[in-house]
Scaffold this motif. Sequence first.
Motif, PDB file in Angstrom:
ATOM      1  N   LEU A  10      -7.614   5.282 -11.704  1.00  0.00           N
ATOM      2  CA  LEU A  10      -6.401   6.239 -11.127  1.00  0.00           C
ATOM      3  C   LEU A  10      -6.361   5.499  -9.813  1.00  0.00           C
ATOM      4  O   LEU A  10      -7.267   5.507  -8.793  1.00  0.00           O
ATOM      5  N   LYS A  12      -4.850   5.528  -6.031  1.00  0.00           N
ATOM      6  CA  LYS A  12      -4.208   6.715  -4.928  1.00  0.00           C
ATOM      7  C   LYS A  12      -3.325   5.609  -3.992  1.00  0.00           C
ATOM      8  O   LYS A  12      -4.096   4.854  -3.391  1.00  0.00           O
ATOM      9  N   ILE A  50      -0.860   6.256 -11.303  1.00  0.00           N
ATOM     10  CA  ILE A  50      -0.917   6.040  -9.804  1.00  0.00           C
ATOM     11  C   ILE A  50      -0.654   7.280  -9.381  1.00  0.00           C
ATOM     12  O   ILE A  50       0.418   8.056  -9.703  1.00  0.00           O
ATOM     13  N   VAL A  51      -1.065   8.027  -8.062  1.00  0.00           N
ATOM     14  CA  VAL A  51      -0.840   9.138  -7.365  1.00  0.00           C
ATOM     15  C   VAL A  51      -0.142   8.488  -6.148  1.00  0.00           C
ATOM     16  O   VAL A  51      -1.069   7.783  -5.543  1.00  0.00           O
ATOM     17  N   THR A 142      -2.334  14.818  -2.019  1.00  0.00           N
ATOM     18  CA  THR A 142      -2.301  13.883  -2.917  1.00  0.00           C
ATOM     19  C   THR A 142      -3.522  13.347  -3.191  1.00  0.00           C
ATOM     20  O   THR A 142      -3.804  12.594  -4.174  1.00  0.00           O
ATOM     21  N   ASP A 143      -4.444  13.281  -2.197  1.00  0.00           N
ATOM     22  CA  ASP A 143      -5.928  12.931  -2.545  1.00  0.00           C
ATOM     23  C   ASP A 143      -6.465  13.775  -3.474  1.00  0.00           C
ATOM     24  O   ASP A 143      -7.160  13.034  -4.602  1.00  0.00           O
ATOM     25  N   ALA A 146      -5.040  13.053  -6.901  1.00  0.00           N
ATOM     26  CA  ALA A 146      -5.665  11.563  -7.319  1.00  0.00           C
ATOM     27  C   ALA A 146      -7.054  12.074  -8.003  1.00  0.00           C
ATOM     28  O   ALA A 146      -7.311  11.590  -9.175  1.00  0.00           O
ATOM     29  N   ARG A 149      -6.100  14.169 -11.394  1.00  0.00           N
ATOM     30  CA  ARG A 149      -5.482  13.421 -12.380  1.00  0.00           C
ATOM     31  C   ARG A 149      -6.384  12.441 -13.002  1.00  0.00           C
ATOM     32  O   ARG A 149      -6.323  12.016 -13.982  1.00  0.00           O
ATOM     33  N   GLY A 150      -7.270  11.946 -11.809  1.00  0.00           N
ATOM     34  CA  GLY A 150      -8.173  10.735 -12.469  1.00  0.00           C
ATOM     35  C   GLY A 150      -9.231  11.423 -13.346  1.00  0.00           C
ATOM     36  O   GLY A 150      -9.595  11.073 -14.339  1.00  0.00           O
ATOM     37  N   VAL A 158     -11.642   6.159  -9.051  1.00  0.00           N
ATOM     38  CA  VAL A 158     -10.556   6.306  -8.349  1.00  0.00           C
ATOM     39  C   VAL A 158     -10.431   5.298  -6.996  1.00  0.00           C
ATOM     40  O   VAL A 158     -11.498   5.100  -6.553  1.00  0.00           O
ATOM     41  N   LYS A 160      -8.783   4.448  -3.837  1.00  0.00           N
ATOM     42  CA  LYS A 160      -7.971   4.693  -2.840  1.00  0.00           C
ATOM     43  C   LYS A 160      -7.499   3.545  -2.071  1.00  0.00           C
ATOM     44  O   LYS A 160      -8.242   2.743  -1.157  1.00  0.00           O
TER      45      LYS A 160
END
Length: 238
Positions: A10, A12, A50-51, A142-143, A146, A149-150, A158, A160
């Motif tokens: 994932l 971010k 992707i977030v 959105t963190d 992430a 959704r991850g 994840v 970042k």
Amino acid sequence: MSTPAYRRILLKLSGEALMGDDPYGINEKVVERIVGEIAEVSGLGVQIGIVIGGGNIFRGIQGAASGMDRATADYIGMLATVMNAMALSDAFRRHEVESRVLSALRIEQVVEPYIRARAIRHLEEGRIVIFAAGTGNPFFTTDTAAALRGAEIGAQIVLKATKVDGVYTADPQKDPTAKRYHRISFDEAIGRNLAVMDATAFALCRDIKLPINVFSIFKPGALRRVVMGEDEGTLVHS
Ligand SMILES: Nc1ncnc2c1ncn2[C@@H]1O[C@H](COP(=O)(O)OP(=O)(O)OP(=O)(O)O)[C@@H](O)[C@H]1O
Ligand SMILES: O=c1ccn([C@@H]2O[C@H](COP(=O)(O)O)[C@@H](O)[C@H]2O)c(=O)[nH]1
């Protein structure tokens, strides 16, 4: 040839990173470069969710500071992430890489709604999935999306991708004496209030033992190095 360290990730992406040197919005050259790097990693067979953030367009907290209702401002922020997601998806199209935007807010004339099983199916088919509109709820970031959704897609890590090259003892953009951590535990990152990522995201990742690697999206090749398991940025671990 060595193989990637992860099968599913994932990523971010900071919204602010999409501005490049512009004061606001989406810099197409920057998007092209970032998308090229992601496409390369996708070509290695890594499944990528992707977030995308929205800080290049609107942050709810800033709207609230100038008198706007906080929840309304946060919904505007979430819509900003939808714009970034669409720009990113269009750039993937130009690279002939298939992607889908799945939105936590329903805007079905524009993008698909987020349905977990559908996201996983797209990933299995080799499509890049771009999760838009954060968690779909105000008062989050959105963190946290992430981390969420991850966890939902069963990502192994994840990543970042941000404007700084790791987690520091203090914000390196404000304190030039700040030192970078090579590795740091979730407990220490939370305990020291290290603001590179919000505490809710750190706490969720800690509880489900989902590691985070923080690295600079401006450093060419850094994404590929992280995916190949090379030493890059800072690993936040349980
Ligand atoms: N201890 C720290 N270590 C590293 N960076 C830190 C730290 N404290 C604060 N920061 C800041 O946090 C920022 C990372 O957040 P980022 O820019 O990715 O924002 P975001 O809110 O996650 O995304 P967006 O830009 O989409 O809103 C870095 O640019 C850095 O300046
Ligand atoms: O789950 C979420 C995610 C985001 N928001 C709002 O969107 C903006 C932009 O996201 P960033 O994480 O700051 O890039 C954010 O400031 C919030 O206002 C949200 O409400 N819920």
